[in-house]
Design a protein around this motif. Structure first.
Motif, PDB file in Angstrom:
ATOM      1  N   SER A  86      39.931  35.693  33.618  1.00  0.00           N
ATOM      2  CA  SER A  86      41.202  36.326  33.317  1.00  0.00           C
ATOM      3  C   SER A  86      42.331  35.316  33.289  1.00  0.00           C
ATOM      4  N   SER A  87      43.353  35.640  32.527  1.00  0.00           N
ATOM      5  CA  SER A  87      44.565  34.820  32.544  1.00  0.00           C
ATOM      6  C   SER A  87      45.487  35.256  33.681  1.00  0.00           C
ATOM      7  N   SER A  88      45.112  36.326  34.365  1.00  0.00           N
ATOM      8  CA  SER A  88      45.910  36.831  35.480  1.00  0.00           C
ATOM      9  C   SER A  88      45.717  35.950  36.715  1.00  0.00           C
ATOM     10  N   ILE A  89      46.834  35.475  37.243  1.00  0.00           N
ATOM     11  CA  ILE A  89      46.774  34.724  38.492  1.00  0.00           C
ATOM     12  C   ILE A  89      47.259  35.593  39.659  1.00  0.00           C
ATOM     13  N   ALA A  90      47.390  36.877  39.394  1.00  0.00           N
ATOM     14  CA  ALA A  90      47.875  37.808  40.415  1.00  0.00           C
ATOM     15  C   ALA A  90      46.908  37.864  41.587  1.00  0.00           C
ATOM     16  N   TYR A  91      47.440  37.683  42.761  1.00  0.00           N
ATOM     17  CA  TYR A  91      46.633  37.725  43.973  1.00  0.00           C
ATOM     18  C   TYR A  91      45.954  39.084  44.120  1.00  0.00           C
ATOM     19  N   SER A  92      46.645  40.146  43.729  1.00  0.00           N
ATOM     20  CA  SER A  92      46.083  41.494  43.848  1.00  0.00           C
ATOM     21  C   SER A  92      44.808  41.648  43.008  1.00  0.00           C
ATOM     22  N   ASP A  93      44.764  41.004  41.836  1.00  0.00           N
ATOM     23  CA  ASP A  93      43.547  41.057  41.008  1.00  0.00           C
ATOM     24  C   ASP A  93      42.402  40.309  41.686  1.00  0.00           C
ATOM     25  N   GLN A  94      42.711  39.189  42.282  1.00  0.00           N
ATOM     26  CA  GLN A  94      41.671  38.412  42.974  1.00  0.00           C
ATOM     27  C   GLN A  94      41.130  39.171  44.186  1.00  0.00           C
ATOM     28  N   VAL A  95      42.011  39.860  44.901  1.00  0.00           N
ATOM     29  CA  VAL A  95      41.582  40.674  46.039  1.00  0.00           C
ATOM     30  C   VAL A  95      40.725  41.839  45.556  1.00  0.00           C
ATOM     31  N   LYS A  96      41.165  42.488  44.480  1.00  0.00           N
ATOM     32  CA  LYS A  96      40.409  43.618  43.937  1.00  0.00           C
ATOM     33  C   LYS A  96      39.009  43.178  43.501  1.00  0.00           C
ATOM     34  N   ALA A  97      38.898  41.994  42.918  1.00  0.00           N
ATOM     35  CA  ALA A  97      37.595  41.489  42.483  1.00  0.00           C
ATOM     36  C   ALA A  97      36.637  41.346  43.669  1.00  0.00           C
TER      37      ALA A  97
END
Length: 121
Positions: A86-97
């Protein structure tokens, strides 16, 4: 080995295909511009193990929706190593993963040749 690229960005798909073939030429690449088509593929065809590079933000259904449906398809037998790309560097996306115990990693685009090589060997 099979690599499945699920990403609506055709340029990303093109670059990944070129990099994969330069890294290891005996790989079969399947690409999908949306997760819905990828799910249909996994539902209808017997697929051998491999790697899935999965984008999060896509039309029709998101990468998160794909993961929820994929999990139902394969139950406990996850034959594919799934990497969020992903191009998302959002911490929330990394936590969700990390909530999905079958995800092998979270890769921020662009993916380097060295990172790709480590996945393919």
């Amino acid at each position: 080995m099979n690599v499945y690229i699920i990403d609506d960005d055709k340029i990303f798909q093109f670059v990944m295909k070129k990099l994969i073939h330069k890294t290891k030429s005996n790989i079969t690449i399947n690409s999908f511009v949306n997760a819905e088509d990828a799910l249909k593929h996994f539902k209808e065809k017997e697929t051998s193990s491999g790697i899935i590079l999965l984008d999060i933000n896509m039309p029709k259904i998101s990468g998160w929706d794909f993961l929820n449906e994929y999990q139902k398809l394969t139950s406990k037998d996850h034959r594919h190593d799934i990497y969020i790309s992903s191009s998302s560097i959002a911490y929330s996306d990394q936590v969700k993963a990390k909530e999905y115990n079958f995800i092998k990693g979270y890769l921020v685009k662009p993916i380097s040749k060295e990172t790709l090589e480590s996945l393919l060997y």
